[in-house]
Design an enzyme around this catalytic site. Structure first.
Site, PDB file in Angstrom:
ATOM      1  N   LYS A  83       0.851  -1.201   0.000  1.00 41.10           N
ATOM      2  CA  LYS A  83       0.000   0.000   0.000  1.00 41.10           C
ATOM      3  C   LYS A  83       0.880   1.243   0.000  1.00 41.10           C
ATOM      4  O   LYS A  83       1.798   1.367   0.829  1.00 41.10           O
ATOM      5  CB  LYS A  83      -0.877  -0.039   1.246  1.00 41.10           C
ATOM      6  N   LEU A  84       0.593   2.140  -0.920  1.00 43.16           N
ATOM      7  CA  LEU A  84       1.437   3.324  -1.131  1.00 43.16           C
ATOM      8  C   LEU A  84       0.563   4.574  -1.133  1.00 43.16           C
ATOM      9  O   LEU A  84      -0.539   4.556  -1.705  1.00 43.16           O
ATOM     10  CB  LEU A  84       2.123   3.223  -2.503  1.00 43.16           C
TER      11      LEU A  84
END
Ligand code: E4P
Length: 216
Positions: A83-84
């Site tokens: 997750k970014l």
């Protein structure tokens, strides 16, 4: 529509998985902090509860750092999704990790243009936050339908992962506008089964059944 659980509560995830309502899990640094558990340990345990993607979020803010953290997180289990945050560095990291076939979830999306950028950078998922937009009196659901239209216009394969879901109405609206996935806390998912007429109807059926004196 796929159901992801937005939680690091292992017991709650397992309970929903046993019912057949878990297609994946999402976490974020706040959820991990709330769990009081070691990040990598808890992600490894969650990954055993589902075959679906489990989002684990990076905390570096520069692209190189995010890529490095993403590669570390990805080693925890095969179903880890990195997750970014939706920043230029996050997009750059998304592009690099996607090219390495690492599943990616670009988070903290609050506009259709941000979602367009994530799709162009090869994100597996885009996470538009409905509740947080509603909190500031904007229309979270309009964002989901705008992204649906944009992605369909160009055939982007990035899945719309509706996030920051706070109530049953959000879930219904997401299904109506065609979100691919919704992620919600366990309590919201469990609440979806509730209806006053179901309770009333069941009580009446059982009362009438009792008068027959039969058993099955
Ligand atoms: C999604 O991935 C996020 O973890 C989450 O949905 C945020 O929800 P909140 O706005 O209720 O904190």
């Amino acid at each position: 529509m796929k159901f992801f659980v937005d939680s690091a509560d292992l017991a709650a995830i397992e309970e929903l998985a046993d019912i057949g309502l878990v297609d994946g899990v999402t976490t974020n640094p706040s959820i991990i902090a709330k769990s009081g558990r070691d990040f990598k340990e808890v992600i490894a345990e969650i990954c055993k509860l589902t075959d679906g993607h489990v989002s684990a979020e990076v905390v570096a803010t520069d692209a190189e750092g995010m890529i490095e953290e993403g590669r570390i997180l990805r080693k925890i289990a095969n179903n880890v999704c990195v997750k970014l945050p939706l920043t230029m560095d996050g997009l750059k990291a998304c592009n690099t990790l996607s090219r390495e076939n690492v599943p990616t979830n670009v988070t903290l999306c609050f506009s259709p243009n941000q979602a367009l950028l994530a799709a162009k950078c090869g994100a597996s998922y885009i996470s538009p936050f409905i509740g947080r937009l509603d909190d500031i009196t904007l229309d979270g659901m309009e964002l989901i339908s705008d992204i649906r239209l944009i992605y369909d216009n160009y055939g982007y394969e990035t899945e719309i992962l509706a996030a920051s879901i706070r109530n049953a109405n959000h879930v219904k609206e997401c299904a109506l506008v065609g979100a691919d996935v919704m992620t919600a806390p366990p309590a919201v998912i469990k609440g979806l089964a509730n209806h006053v007429l179901t309770d009333k109807g069941l009580a009446a059926f059982l009362k009438d059944w009792e008068t027959t004196g039969q058993s099955i």
